[in-house]
Design a protein around this motif. Structure first.
Motif, PDB file in Angstrom:
ATOM      1  N   UNK A   1      46.666  43.914  42.111  1.00  0.00           N
ATOM      2  CA  UNK A   1      46.347  42.563  42.528  1.00  0.00           C
ATOM      3  C   UNK A   1      46.411  41.511  41.447  1.00  0.00           C
ATOM      4  N   UNK A   2      46.890  41.873  40.256  1.00  0.00           N
ATOM      5  CA  UNK A   2      47.013  40.925  39.158  1.00  0.00           C
ATOM      6  C   UNK A   2      48.470  40.803  38.724  1.00  0.00           C
ATOM      7  N   UNK A   3      48.835  39.629  38.223  1.00  0.00           N
ATOM      8  CA  UNK A   3      50.202  39.429  37.732  1.00  0.00           C
ATOM      9  C   UNK A   3      50.297  39.940  36.305  1.00  0.00           C
ATOM     10  N   UNK A   4      51.272  40.837  36.073  1.00  0.00           N
ATOM     11  CA  UNK A   4      51.439  41.382  34.727  1.00  0.00           C
ATOM     12  C   UNK A   4      52.803  41.041  34.126  1.00  0.00           C
ATOM     13  N   UNK A   5      53.669  40.416  34.912  1.00  0.00           N
ATOM     14  CA  UNK A   5      54.983  40.067  34.386  1.00  0.00           C
ATOM     15  C   UNK A   5      55.657  39.032  35.257  1.00  0.00           C
ATOM     16  N   UNK A   6      56.525  38.222  34.645  1.00  0.00           N
ATOM     17  CA  UNK A   6      57.236  37.195  35.390  1.00  0.00           C
ATOM     18  C   UNK A   6      58.422  36.738  34.541  1.00  0.00           C
TER      19      UNK A   6
ATOM     20  N   UNK B   1      38.883  41.505  50.479  1.00  0.00           N
ATOM     21  CA  UNK B   1      38.404  42.025  51.750  1.00  0.00           C
ATOM     22  C   UNK B   1      37.082  42.734  51.464  1.00  0.00           C
ATOM     23  N   UNK B   2      35.984  42.052  51.776  1.00  0.00           N
ATOM     24  CA  UNK B   2      34.694  42.602  51.386  1.00  0.00           C
ATOM     25  C   UNK B   2      34.598  42.634  49.869  1.00  0.00           C
ATOM     26  N   UNK B   3      34.341  43.797  49.321  1.00  0.00           N
ATOM     27  CA  UNK B   3      34.261  43.924  47.877  1.00  0.00           C
ATOM     28  C   UNK B   3      35.556  44.332  47.220  1.00  0.00           C
ATOM     29  N   UNK B   4      36.604  44.474  48.016  1.00  0.00           N
ATOM     30  CA  UNK B   4      37.899  44.908  47.489  1.00  0.00           C
ATOM     31  C   UNK B   4      38.769  43.693  47.186  1.00  0.00           C
ATOM     32  N   UNK B   5      39.170  43.536  45.932  1.00  0.00           N
ATOM     33  CA  UNK B   5      40.020  42.423  45.533  1.00  0.00           C
ATOM     34  C   UNK B   5      41.482  42.801  45.697  1.00  0.00           C
ATOM     35  N   UNK B   6      42.153  42.120  46.627  1.00  0.00           N
ATOM     36  CA  UNK B   6      43.571  42.382  46.861  1.00  0.00           C
ATOM     37  C   UNK B   6      44.448  41.576  45.916  1.00  0.00           C
ATOM     38  N   UNK B   7      44.046  40.340  45.617  1.00  0.00           N
ATOM     39  CA  UNK B   7      44.787  39.458  44.719  1.00  0.00           C
ATOM     40  C   UNK B   7      43.793  38.709  43.847  1.00  0.00           C
ATOM     41  N   UNK B   8      44.119  38.584  42.560  1.00  0.00           N
ATOM     42  CA  UNK B   8      43.217  37.908  41.625  1.00  0.00           C
ATOM     43  C   UNK B   8      43.983  36.871  40.816  1.00  0.00           C
ATOM     44  N   UNK B   9      43.758  35.598  41.136  1.00  0.00           N
ATOM     45  CA  UNK B   9      44.270  34.476  40.336  1.00  0.00           C
ATOM     46  C   UNK B   9      45.783  34.567  40.115  1.00  0.00           C
ATOM     47  N   UNK B  10      46.524  34.719  41.214  1.00  0.00           N
ATOM     48  CA  UNK B  10      47.990  34.852  41.129  1.00  0.00           C
ATOM     49  C   UNK B  10      48.651  33.480  41.199  1.00  0.00           C
ATOM     50  N   UNK B  11      49.541  33.220  40.262  1.00  0.00           N
ATOM     51  CA  UNK B  11      50.319  31.977  40.250  1.00  0.00           C
ATOM     52  C   UNK B  11      51.781  32.294  39.945  1.00  0.00           C
TER      53      UNK B  11
END
Length: 269
Positions: free
Chosen positions: A243-248, A24-34
């Protein structure tokens, strides 16, 4: 609402999120989530406030359009579907902040979940035949019967004609679940269904979530802050942070993941 035989867990992927990024603008809510969701499982998404959990659900059900990545449902890939189109595919959603019609009765709120299933047009519905004749009348009777089954299933018979705004918060959450179930979803997205509940209400909601999953074969994607709930009812857990995945992995794997412990759980379990 007839329940099928209890489904077996499978490795078949029903929903796949691939490389989703949202800003949203310059704010990253999600980054490369799979991540993926297997058919019939309870898949939890956890993380601190602001981790991007609700944004992820909003991408899945068409509220937000990600700048990058794709989402696949039963092998069909989409990136620009709206909420109605996603619902028509078989994905239903409850919301963290209840979006019920507070002045309407429980049964009428649940009936709104049947809108996508109605086949008669507005003209047929506006000019109904007397004595219960006509397609619109027959259709309404069938939909009301379906909704009554949901009311029985969720054990809210005593409140069926009560205005939703007069119900305790925990029961309103149950009505919200019922409205989503009225859509007969294949995948049900639950955004903090236990938020604001006392211990007894949480126990009831956990029971209903598990029964929906087990008896109707509905795949569940769950956002929840209560770690006890997540570890008890989930098959697999994906963890987001900033906004990044750190565990799964399974609850046990996530519970013992050093990065998750550091970022979210606070201490090793």
């Amino acid at each position: 609402m007839k329940a099928p035989a209890s489904p077996e867990r499978s490795d078949q992927v029903i929903l796949e999120v691939k490389n989703i990024s949202l800003a949203f603008g310059g704010v990253k809510a999600l980054t490369d989530i799979s991540f993926d969701v297997r058919e019939h499982e309870v898949r939890a998404i956890i993380g601190p406030n602001g981790a991007g959990k609700s944004s992820m659900l909003n991408c899945i059900n068409g509220v937000y359009i990600p700048q990058r990545g794709t989402i696949s449902f039963r092998g069909q890939t989409f990136s620009h579907l709206n909420s109605r189109q996603v619902a028509e595919m078989g994905v239903a959603r409850t919301f963290q902040n209840l979006a019920l019609f507070k002045g309407m009765s429980v049964i009428d709120n649940l009936m709104t979940g049947r809108n996508l299933k109605m086949q008669t047009n507005l003209f047929q519905q506006a000019f109904r035949m007397p004595f219960g004749w006509g397609a619109a009348n027959r259709e309404e009777v069938a939909h009301r019967e379906f909704v009554e089954h949901i009311i029985d299933f969720l054990e809210i018979q005593a409140f069926r004609k009560t205005a939703v705004g007069k119900l305790p918060y925990g029961l309103q959450k149950r009505v919200d679940l019922g409205r989503a179930l009225a859509m007969e979803p294949q995948v049900l997205l639950l955004d903090e269904p236990m938020a604001g509940m006392n211990v007894e209400e949480k126990q009831d909601m956990c029971r209903f979530v598990l029964e929906v999953n087990a008896e109707f074969g509905t795949t569940i994607v769950l956002i929840e802050h209560d770690m006890g709930v997540v570890m008890d009812i989930s098959d697999r857990v994906v963890v987001l942070d900033y906004g990044k995945k750190i565990g799964d992995g399974t609850p046990a794997e996530v519970r013992n993941n050093p990065e998750v412990i550091s970022a979210y759980l606070g201490t090793s379990q």
